[in-house]
Design an enzyme around this catalytic site. Structure first.
Site, PDB file in Angstrom:
ATOM      1  N   ASP A  65       3.532  -5.315  10.683  1.00 30.56           N
ATOM      2  CA  ASP A  65       4.511  -4.865  11.680  1.00 30.56           C
ATOM      3  C   ASP A  65       4.320  -5.595  13.003  1.00 30.56           C
ATOM      4  O   ASP A  65       5.297  -5.991  13.652  1.00 30.56           O
ATOM      5  CB  ASP A  65       4.385  -3.352  11.908  1.00 30.56           C
ATOM      6  CG  ASP A  65       4.974  -2.542  10.758  1.00 30.56           C
ATOM      7  OD1 ASP A  65       5.738  -3.119   9.951  1.00 30.56           O
ATOM      8  OD2 ASP A  65       4.659  -1.342  10.663  1.00 30.56           O
TER       9      ASP A  65
ATOM     10  N   THR B  73      -0.900   7.556  -1.310  1.00 29.84           N
ATOM     11  CA  THR B  73      -2.151   7.465  -2.081  1.00 29.84           C
ATOM     12  C   THR B  73      -3.102   6.421  -1.503  1.00 29.84           C
ATOM     13  O   THR B  73      -4.283   6.400  -1.850  1.00 29.84           O
ATOM     14  CB  THR B  73      -1.857   7.062  -3.535  1.00 29.84           C
ATOM     15  OG1 THR B  73      -1.282   5.743  -3.526  1.00 29.84           O
ATOM     16  CG2 THR B  73      -0.891   8.014  -4.205  1.00 29.84           C
TER      17      THR B  73
ATOM     18  N   ASP C 257      -0.657  -1.889  12.475  1.00 28.86           N
ATOM     19  CA  ASP C 257      -0.232  -2.500  11.214  1.00 28.86           C
ATOM     20  C   ASP C 257       0.002  -3.995  11.456  1.00 28.86           C
ATOM     21  O   ASP C 257       0.907  -4.373  12.208  1.00 28.86           O
ATOM     22  CB  ASP C 257       1.054  -1.831  10.710  1.00 28.86           C
ATOM     23  CG  ASP C 257       1.438  -2.340   9.321  1.00 28.86           C
ATOM     24  OD1 ASP C 257       1.387  -1.552   8.373  1.00 28.86           O
ATOM     25  OD2 ASP C 257       1.769  -3.539   9.197  1.00 28.86           O
TER      26      ASP C 257
ATOM     27  N   ARG D  78       0.844  -1.181   0.000  1.00 28.36           N
ATOM     28  CA  ARG D  78       0.000   0.000   0.000  1.00 28.36           C
ATOM     29  C   ARG D  78       0.881   1.233   0.000  1.00 28.36           C
ATOM     30  O   ARG D  78       1.698   1.408   0.905  1.00 28.36           O
ATOM     31  CB  ARG D  78      -0.882  -0.022   1.250  1.00 28.36           C
ATOM     32  CG  ARG D  78      -2.010   0.970   1.185  1.00 28.36           C
ATOM     33  CD  ARG D  78      -3.059   0.676   2.222  1.00 28.36           C
ATOM     34  NE  ARG D  78      -2.558   0.767   3.595  1.00 28.36           N
ATOM     35  CZ  ARG D  78      -3.267   1.260   4.596  1.00 28.36           C
ATOM     36  NH1 ARG D  78      -4.493   1.689   4.378  1.00 28.36           N
ATOM     37  NH2 ARG D  78      -2.780   1.295   5.803  1.00 28.36           N
TER      38      ARG D  78
END
Ligand code: URA
Length: 210
Positions: A204, A109, A201, A105
């Site tokens: 992560d 954007t 995340d 990702r």
């Protein structure tokens, strides 16, 4: 599967998910919990696999016993966080073939960028289960499903750990034929595209990166 969205409201799933959300949970424990939950989600996503019967002998009598009809399965991990769901699902359905779609990702954007695509052959004759822990904006999930359909897949399920309403809506608009199975539908996305309350995340958390 008739519902577009199935939330697996099982106490074990919900308890394990709460532990995963906690910021103090270590990567090792996070991975273990994800693996455990993935088995329970896989149980739900395979609920409508086609069945047939087979004549067998028990020690006492013969019977027509229910068995899987043998629809071929393909598990597709949306890299990299999807890998955290693979091992648990493979414990349950060890004969499934496995493929990978590499999308990252772009944090500016929020749009997906493809960098890898390797899937089992005869995708069109398989039940495809695409896995990614987080259905957030839906951009990468929609892009991954687009690629799987281009490769011939027609019978697709999407399995995730957490979904945001925005992602579910986007998937429903782009791929209304793809049922979603998740452990929870959270409140919303924040301005960076993270799910709230979420768990941060997933990649992560899983791999200890930042
Ligand atoms: N991806 C993640 O890992 N977490 C989110 O909250 C959203 C997308």
């Amino acid at each position: 599967m008739t519902n577009h969205l199935t939330i697996v409201n099982h106490p074990l799933v919900q308890h394990k998910l709460s532990l995963m959300r906690e910021t103090g949970t270590s990567s090792a424990v996070f991975r273990q919990l994800l693996r455990e939950i993935s088995v329970l989600l896989a149980y739900e996503v395979t609920r409508d696999l086609p069945m047939t019967t087979q004549r067998i002998e028990t020690p006492l009598v013969e019977m027509d016993a229910p068995v899987l009809e043998g629809k071929k399965l393909a598990l597709i991990s949306i890299l990299r966080a999807g890998n955290g769901l693979l091992d648990g699902i493979l414990d349950l359905i060890p004969l499934a073939r496995v493929g990978f779609v590499g999308l990252y990702r772009d944090h500016k954007t929020l749009k997906p960028v493809q960098y890898y695509f390797k899937v089992p052959d005869e995708l069109g004759s398989r039940r495809v289960i695409a896995v990614d822990p987080m259905l957030a904006t839906g951009n990468s999930s929609v892009a991954a499903i687009d690629l799987l359909k281009e490769a011939g897949a027609t019978d697709i399920r999407f399995l995730c750990l957490l979904a945001a309403p925005e992602g579910v809506a986007r998937m429903k608009e782009a791929h209304p034929d793809v049922p979603i199975v998740t452990a929870a539908l959270d409140e919303r996305l924040n301005e960076l595209g993270y799910i709230l309350p979420g768990l941060g995340d997933a990649g992560d958390r899983m791999f200890g990166t930042k």
